[in-house]
Design a protein around this motif. Structure first.
Motif, PDB file in Angstrom:
ATOM      1  N   ARG A 242     -37.013  23.582  46.452  1.00 31.11           N
ATOM      2  CA  ARG A 242     -37.267  22.723  45.254  1.00 31.11           C
ATOM      3  C   ARG A 242     -36.993  23.359  43.968  1.00 31.11           C
ATOM      4  N   PRO A 243     -37.735  24.571  43.950  1.00 30.46           N
ATOM      5  CA  PRO A 243     -37.495  25.409  42.503  1.00 30.46           C
ATOM      6  C   PRO A 243     -36.226  25.963  42.294  1.00 30.46           C
ATOM      7  N   VAL A 244     -35.262  26.233  43.466  1.00 29.47           N
ATOM      8  CA  VAL A 244     -34.060  26.574  43.146  1.00 29.47           C
ATOM      9  C   VAL A 244     -33.188  25.278  42.528  1.00 29.47           C
ATOM     10  N   LYS A 245     -33.419  24.250  43.156  1.00 25.01           N
ATOM     11  CA  LYS A 245     -32.649  22.983  42.999  1.00 25.01           C
ATOM     12  C   LYS A 245     -32.923  22.681  41.450  1.00 25.01           C
ATOM     13  N   SER A 246     -34.209  22.695  41.073  1.00 27.24           N
ATOM     14  CA  SER A 246     -34.721  22.411  39.744  1.00 27.24           C
ATOM     15  C   SER A 246     -34.089  23.288  38.680  1.00 27.24           C
ATOM     16  N   PHE A 247     -34.236  24.663  38.934  1.00 27.75           N
ATOM     17  CA  PHE A 247     -33.615  25.733  38.048  1.00 27.75           C
ATOM     18  C   PHE A 247     -32.162  25.483  37.842  1.00 27.75           C
ATOM     19  N   ILE A 248     -31.504  25.286  38.778  1.00 27.40           N
ATOM     20  CA  ILE A 248     -29.921  25.298  38.691  1.00 27.40           C
ATOM     21  C   ILE A 248     -29.707  23.775  37.825  1.00 27.40           C
ATOM     22  N   ALA A 249     -30.406  22.740  38.105  1.00 26.45           N
ATOM     23  CA  ALA A 249     -29.978  21.535  37.475  1.00 26.45           C
ATOM     24  C   ALA A 249     -30.732  21.418  36.118  1.00 26.45           C
ATOM     25  N   LYS A 250     -31.693  22.108  35.697  1.00 27.48           N
ATOM     26  CA  LYS A 250     -32.669  21.995  34.415  1.00 27.48           C
ATOM     27  C   LYS A 250     -32.913  23.252  33.900  1.00 27.48           C
ATOM     28  N   GLY A 251     -32.642  24.505  34.572  1.00 28.14           N
ATOM     29  CA  GLY A 251     -33.209  25.551  33.792  1.00 28.14           C
ATOM     30  C   GLY A 251     -34.721  25.861  33.638  1.00 28.14           C
ATOM     31  N   LYS A 252     -35.533  24.947  34.370  1.00 31.33           N
ATOM     32  CA  LYS A 252     -36.964  25.298  34.587  1.00 31.33           C
ATOM     33  C   LYS A 252     -37.429  24.470  35.848  1.00 31.33           C
ATOM     34  N   PHE A 253     -38.577  24.646  36.120  1.00 31.16           N
ATOM     35  CA  PHE A 253     -39.024  24.383  37.238  1.00 31.16           C
ATOM     36  C   PHE A 253     -39.976  22.853  37.364  1.00 31.16           C
ATOM     37  N   ARG A 254     -40.567  22.497  36.068  1.00 28.41           N
ATOM     38  CA  ARG A 254     -41.088  21.425  35.903  1.00 28.41           C
ATOM     39  C   ARG A 254     -40.768  21.024  34.767  1.00 28.41           C
ATOM     40  N   GLY A 255     -40.936  19.417  34.696  1.00 27.14           N
ATOM     41  CA  GLY A 255     -40.542  18.687  33.531  1.00 27.14           C
ATOM     42  C   GLY A 255     -39.172  18.309  33.259  1.00 27.14           C
ATOM     43  N   ASP A 256     -38.538  17.672  32.140  1.00 24.05           N
ATOM     44  CA  ASP A 256     -37.391  17.667  31.945  1.00 24.05           C
ATOM     45  C   ASP A 256     -36.453  18.589  31.276  1.00 24.05           C
ATOM     46  N   VAL A 257     -34.984  18.363  31.342  1.00 23.33           N
ATOM     47  CA  VAL A 257     -34.222  19.454  30.613  1.00 23.33           C
ATOM     48  C   VAL A 257     -34.555  19.346  28.958  1.00 23.33           C
ATOM     49  N   GLU A 258     -34.435  20.588  28.498  1.00 26.18           N
ATOM     50  CA  GLU A 258     -34.717  20.734  27.206  1.00 26.18           C
ATOM     51  C   GLU A 258     -33.631  20.227  26.416  1.00 26.18           C
ATOM     52  N   LYS A 259     -33.588  19.587  25.198  1.00 26.89           N
ATOM     53  CA  LYS A 259     -32.475  19.145  24.375  1.00 26.89           C
ATOM     54  C   LYS A 259     -32.789  19.788  23.188  1.00 26.89           C
ATOM     55  N   ASP A 260     -31.346  19.884  22.475  1.00 31.10           N
ATOM     56  CA  ASP A 260     -31.377  20.286  21.126  1.00 31.10           C
ATOM     57  C   ASP A 260     -31.749  19.131  19.995  1.00 31.10           C
ATOM     58  N   PHE A 261     -31.486  19.495  18.835  1.00 33.82           N
ATOM     59  CA  PHE A 261     -31.429  18.219  17.798  1.00 33.82           C
ATOM     60  C   PHE A 261     -30.756  17.062  17.914  1.00 33.82           C
ATOM     61  N   PHE A 262     -29.515  17.390  18.633  1.00 36.89           N
ATOM     62  CA  PHE A 262     -28.446  16.525  18.454  1.00 36.89           C
ATOM     63  C   PHE A 262     -28.600  15.760  20.166  1.00 36.89           C
ATOM     64  N   GLY A 263     -29.650  16.158  20.749  1.00 37.75           N
ATOM     65  CA  GLY A 263     -29.745  15.512  22.196  1.00 37.75           C
ATOM     66  C   GLY A 263     -28.842  16.195  23.100  1.00 37.75           C
ATOM     67  N   ASN A 264     -28.193  17.419  22.984  1.00 42.15           N
ATOM     68  CA  ASN A 264     -27.355  17.936  23.942  1.00 42.15           C
ATOM     69  C   ASN A 264     -28.282  18.746  24.764  1.00 42.15           C
ATOM     70  N   GLU A 265     -28.137  18.713  26.105  1.00 41.48           N
ATOM     71  CA  GLU A 265     -28.859  19.495  27.235  1.00 41.48           C
ATOM     72  C   GLU A 265     -28.880  20.994  26.963  1.00 41.48           C
ATOM     73  N   GLN A 266     -29.926  21.719  27.132  1.00 41.47           N
ATOM     74  CA  GLN A 266     -30.052  23.118  26.767  1.00 41.47           C
ATOM     75  C   GLN A 266     -30.300  23.655  27.949  1.00 41.47           C
ATOM     76  N   LYS A 267     -29.221  23.940  29.019  1.00 39.31           N
ATOM     77  CA  LYS A 267     -29.649  24.491  30.499  1.00 39.31           C
ATOM     78  C   LYS A 267     -28.760  25.785  30.664  1.00 39.31           C
ATOM     79  N   PRO A 268     -28.997  26.684  31.311  1.00 43.91           N
ATOM     80  CA  PRO A 268     -28.248  27.765  31.578  1.00 43.91           C
ATOM     81  C   PRO A 268     -27.126  27.714  32.637  1.00 43.91           C
ATOM     82  N   PHE A 269     -27.391  26.707  33.565  1.00 46.87           N
ATOM     83  CA  PHE A 269     -26.390  26.506  34.689  1.00 46.87           C
ATOM     84  C   PHE A 269     -25.632  25.102  34.752  1.00 46.87           C
TER      85      PHE A 269
END
Length: 301
Positions: A242-269
């Motif tokens: 679960r944490p592996v899947k979440s981290f690769i998909a969103k860059g975090k373990f809980r909650g939604d992907v962070e987005k920048d001012f323009f709505g672009n997803e900020q994720k490392p992978f």
């Protein structure tokens, strides 16, 4: 020595997932018997580097005699600092196989196996003070209930915890035999092995702080991997997947992907595998450990 260790699961898929550059720097954070490490070295050129981590003293005996190989006697929770100490800020690929080696299960004194009577230890790192016996003898009932329920997915976790707390008043729980005698009434008939495996899994995860360490490790990979570098992680139960899947998909373990001012997803992978990769029928027929394995691959953006 290596034959005492497990056959590496999904070896070909792991190596392909790393997408090895022959002159790159790679890290195997779960060295164990060295099966994956040997295969990575075969794919590296003379100027490639492989750094292996393992905190288990038994694993050190399998060190590989190769100028391109460096061994770190540490838990992979300390990934970033140890790579810095060796002079590497960033690397090309990281492999983690989260399974406990069958060697550890087969070594009675380690107290991992439900087959041998031994002291209830279960520490991967013998320097840690917390053992399975300490957990069973000192933890509050609600905490034991939570550990068995969440980490072991044990059905009767609540009554199991109550029984442990009531019986330790008279006598400390020191060995596996003590423990089995106390909880005998809770073990479902015909499912003894599965039940004990779940209970042991819960204790092992708590003793070694495995989920906390895994999350800390995953967060460090973001800084450590070069853009285009690969993170390849193999897990064996949903608590790890679960944490592996979440981290690769969103860059975090809980909650939604962070987005920048323009709505672009900020994720490392970027996820290379839409779904988890699982072992093929041929491998399953020769290696039962592969049955529960899930492989996920992320590429650093």
């Amino acid at each position: 020595m290596e034959h005492n260790y497990h056959v590496p699961v999904m070896l070909k898929e792991c190596i392909e997932g790393l997408n090895i550059n022959p002159s790159g720097v790679y890290v195997d954070v779960t060295f164990g018997g060295g099966g994956h490490s040997r295969e990575i070295l075969k794919n590296l050129g003379k100027d490639g580097v492989l750094i292996a981590f393992d905190q288990d003293p038994d694993a050190q005996r399998n060190k590989i005699d190769d100028p391109r190989f460096k061994f770190v006697d540490q838990n992979f929770g300390f990934l970033k600092n140890n790579l810095r100490l060796l002079g590497y800020k960033q690397v090309d690929g990281i492999l983690a196989d989260l399974g406990v080696s069958s060697h550890q299960f087969n070594e009675p004194s380690r107290g991992f196996s439900t087959r041998f009577d031994a002291d209830l230890d279960m520490r991967m790192d013998k320097h840690r003070p917390l053992t399975a016996a300490v957990v069973l003898n000192t933890y509050a009932e609600d905490k034991l209930h939570k550990i068995f329920g969440i980490y072991g997915e044990v059905k009767n976790a609540k009554s199991l915890a109550a029984t442990i707390v009531a019986s330790r008043v008279n006598k400390s729980i020191v060995t596996l035999a003590d423990f089995k005698a106390i909880i005998a009434a809770h073990i479902p008939k015909g499912k003894e092995n599965k039940y004990m495996a779940q209970v042991f899994q819960a204790l092992r995860i708590e003793v070694n702080a495995e989920i906390d360490v895994l999350e800390s490790f995953l967060e460090q990979t973001e800084a450590v991997l070069k853009p285009g570098g690969r993170l390849v992680v193999m897990s064996y139960h949903s608590l790890e997947d679960r944490p592996v899947k979440s981290f690769i998909a969103k860059g975090k373990f809980r909650g939604d992907v962070e987005k920048d001012f323009f709505g672009n997803e900020q994720k490392p992978f970027k996820s290379i595998t839409r779904k988890a990769v699982v072992a093929n029928e041929e491998e399953l027929s020769i290696n039962s450990r592969a049955r529960s394995a899930k492989l996920r691959i992320g590429e650093r953006l």
